[in-house]
Design a protein around this motif. Structure first.
Motif, short mmCIF file in Angstrom:
data_model
loop_
_atom_site.label_atom_id
_atom_site.label_comp_id
_atom_site.label_asym_id
_atom_site.label_seq_id
_atom_site.Cartn_x
_atom_site.Cartn_y
_atom_site.Cartn_z
N UNK A 89 0.87 -1.17 0.00
CA UNK A 89 0.00 0.00 0.00
C UNK A 89 0.91 1.23 0.00
N UNK A 90 0.83 2.01 -1.08
CA UNK A 90 1.75 3.14 -1.22
C UNK A 90 0.98 4.46 -1.26
N UNK A 91 1.56 5.48 -0.69
CA UNK A 91 0.96 6.81 -0.74
C UNK A 91 1.60 7.59 -1.88
N UNK A 92 0.74 8.20 -2.71
CA UNK A 92 1.23 8.94 -3.87
C UNK A 92 0.34 8.66 -5.06
N UNK A 93 0.77 8.98 -6.26
CA UNK A 93 2.07 9.58 -6.58
C UNK A 93 2.12 11.10 -6.35
N UNK A 94 3.32 11.55 -6.02
CA UNK A 94 3.60 12.97 -5.86
C UNK A 94 4.30 13.45 -7.13
N UNK A 95 3.72 14.46 -7.76
CA UNK A 95 4.35 15.04 -8.96
C UNK A 95 5.35 16.12 -8.53
N UNK A 96 6.55 16.03 -9.03
CA UNK A 96 7.55 17.06 -8.72
C UNK A 96 7.76 17.88 -9.99
N UNK A 97 7.35 19.13 -9.93
CA UNK A 97 7.40 19.97 -11.13
C UNK A 97 8.81 20.09 -11.68
#
Lengths: 359, 359
Positions: A89-97
């Protein structure tokens, strides 16, 4: 962590940096897969800080100790049949500009804090010795408790798993199991770390969270704890970072298939790096660099890790190939990361104190 | 070393103990082979101390620094064509009275002292990366110097080997090589240890010193240094112990095929143990037990080491099999010993401080 040739300075971009809070809920996690088409749940700038809640996929092994309201909501709202093909179970995805394929994503892990002082270790069907004659074909669970000073883990209780461990996130009922006391006089050194951190893979589609690869993922190196930095090759615009699978402890090998699986909050800082490139996930700690490679068998993983470590020493320490080869034979350590994640892991450890100023 | 469940007490048999001096000369060494028919060069009682001179087989790589009179006599009087099938020069065998097949031989390593502050590291034809495309097919030698405090090794000089490295103990002439300066700003942590200690094998005949096996031999674990104890299964009456192949340093892997090969004097105490048995060479240090296994590939060595470590925990810590399996996944380390000795080595490290008294 001290400054280094590779790590970004704390002061770098600090006046622009924002602190984001990424709470875990059924809308901000993905269960069992990497997928480069998942929409970001958060977008941040390079240099930003993110507080990330991560929830273990094994909370159901000891629901009375490990399931808080956040966990219950996620387990309730994500259908069992969609938790695949892997268990995590993963948290994300986080986009990094600004992150583009070919860049590196630097992930500074500033702190990790367990959400509960409990975790579950499962002797799993995918454990290294599970199918050996010597072992009965049944799964065992051991629930560990972290002490008040977060130094040691001791066994709270253990039980034989009721049936096969084949539903990710199954919540075990009190009436299904017989709790037994664990061994006395034995303790496990606590090593809080993130089992899985990675960027979205190059390959399209839903990819299992089990095998680690060049995008990172389930590396399961117990050294990936607080006060370290990871560097990942980027394969997709925005990098698309996800994390989870925290462990309260694990040894090199993860022999029986799992660490002490637990929920944890994690403070990270992310930075897009266009000034260097490396093909492997790279871990930097206060004392060493660790160069990871993965393969179905250890011999091939060892060879790749060694060759990549030589490249690293040539590029970042200005050694010749032959100097690097000798150096690694004498001061480097070729270490087994884990033997249970389909792709086994080997990492080369390069001690920083081998490099000295002229005096 | 502190007392332990396994190690014999220093006081044990001390009033009967004798101190023997085993000087190295062409009559007290054997070169390249184990052979259970070799006549003992010294006979001792269980509990005796032995000061043993060991001479490196690589002294010829830097004769002006590494060849003392003892070395010259041995190299002069042992014909090149008999130095086979392996390269190592071992002192022994030492007969330990009372040792019978089925016993264990405890070898306490009390001290190791280099005979010269120099050693040779060869990027050898049997190195892990030697036949990889990336590498030229030629051998390189790096000569290292130990500092006044025996903490660090730095490069004294390096050279390309003239021709193939195929004569054991060849003495390189000054006019055959071009010495170059090694890399600056880099040092190797010194770890004095014995690369090869073993009892005579069960198998008859001249057996190569290269592959380590259940009788010990070329284990090349850098942890086998001063203040440790090794335990070997005995296969022949009198055990027939030999040792040599000292290293000033080596990392886990011995990647390029050798450590920093050096001559060293070693003080050991030997003890016949009839009170316990184990199938593998076992290393005990102040902090840990290390259980060794060997195989042509790392995966199989890892499996055997893991299974044997579980047996060890069942027998000596009273754990159940499942408890031991979980314990090893979390507190044990499955480590690569070396990848270059035909039989690769994997050892499981079991930290002693995991076991605690009730408080």
């Amino acid at each position: 962590m001290r400054y280094s040739k590779l790590k970004s300075s704390l002061a770098d971009l600090i006046k622009k940096a924002k602190l984001h809070v990424l709470e875990a809920d059924s809308e901000t996690v993905h269960w069992g897969h990497w997928d480069n088409s998942l929409a970001p749940v958060l977008t941040v700038e390079s240099g930003d800080f993110v507080f990330v809640e991560t929830i273990t996929h094994q909370a159901g092994d000891a629901p009375e100790l490990m399931m808080d309201e956040t966990t219950k909501e996620i387990y309730r709202n994500i259908p069992e049949e969609t938790r695949k093909p892997g268990p995590h179970l993963l948290t994300g995805p986080i986009e990094v500009k600004g992150a583009e394929p070919g860049d590196m994503l630097e992930v500074q892990i500033l702190d990790i804090e367990p959400r509960q002082p409990y975790g579950s270790n499962l002797s799993a069907p995918w454990g290294f010795l599970f199918d050996k004659e010597k072992y009965e074909e049944n799964e065992h669970v051991m629930i560990y408790e972290l002490d008040d000073h977060a130094q040691w883990l001791t066994q709270k209780y253990k039980y034989e798993y009721p049936g096969a461990y084949d539903v990710n996130g199954r919540v075990v009922g009190e009436d299904e199991i017989t709790k037994e006391e664990g061994p006395r006089g034995m303790r496990i050194p606590a090593q809080l770390h993130m089992g899985t951190i990675g960027v979205a893979p190059e390959e399209d589609g839903k990819i299992s969270t089990v095998p680690p690869s060049n995008f990172g993922g389930n590396i399961d190196n117990w050294r990936i704890g607080a006060d370290t930095a990871m560097y990942y090759p980027v394969f997709n615009k925005g990098a698309l970072l996800s994390l989870g699978d925290a462990h309260l402890a694990q040894g090199d090998s993860e022999l029986n298939g799992t660490g002490v699986e637990a929920s944890a909050n994690c403070l990270i800082r992310v930075k897009v790096r266009k000034d260097f490139h490396f093909t492997q996930p790279l871990l930097e700690t206060e004392e060493a660099w660790h160069i990871h490679a993965f393969n179905e068998n250890l011999d091939d993983a060892a060879e790749e890790a060694s060759l990549k470590a030589i490249e690293f020493l040539e590029e970042y320490q200005g050694m010749t190939e032959q100097e690097a080869y000798s150096f690694l034979a004498l001061a480097g350590e070729l270490q087994i990361t884990q033997v249970v994640n389909t792709n086994k892991g080997v990492h080369v450890t390069i001690p920083k104190d081998a490099f000295v100023p002229e005096v």
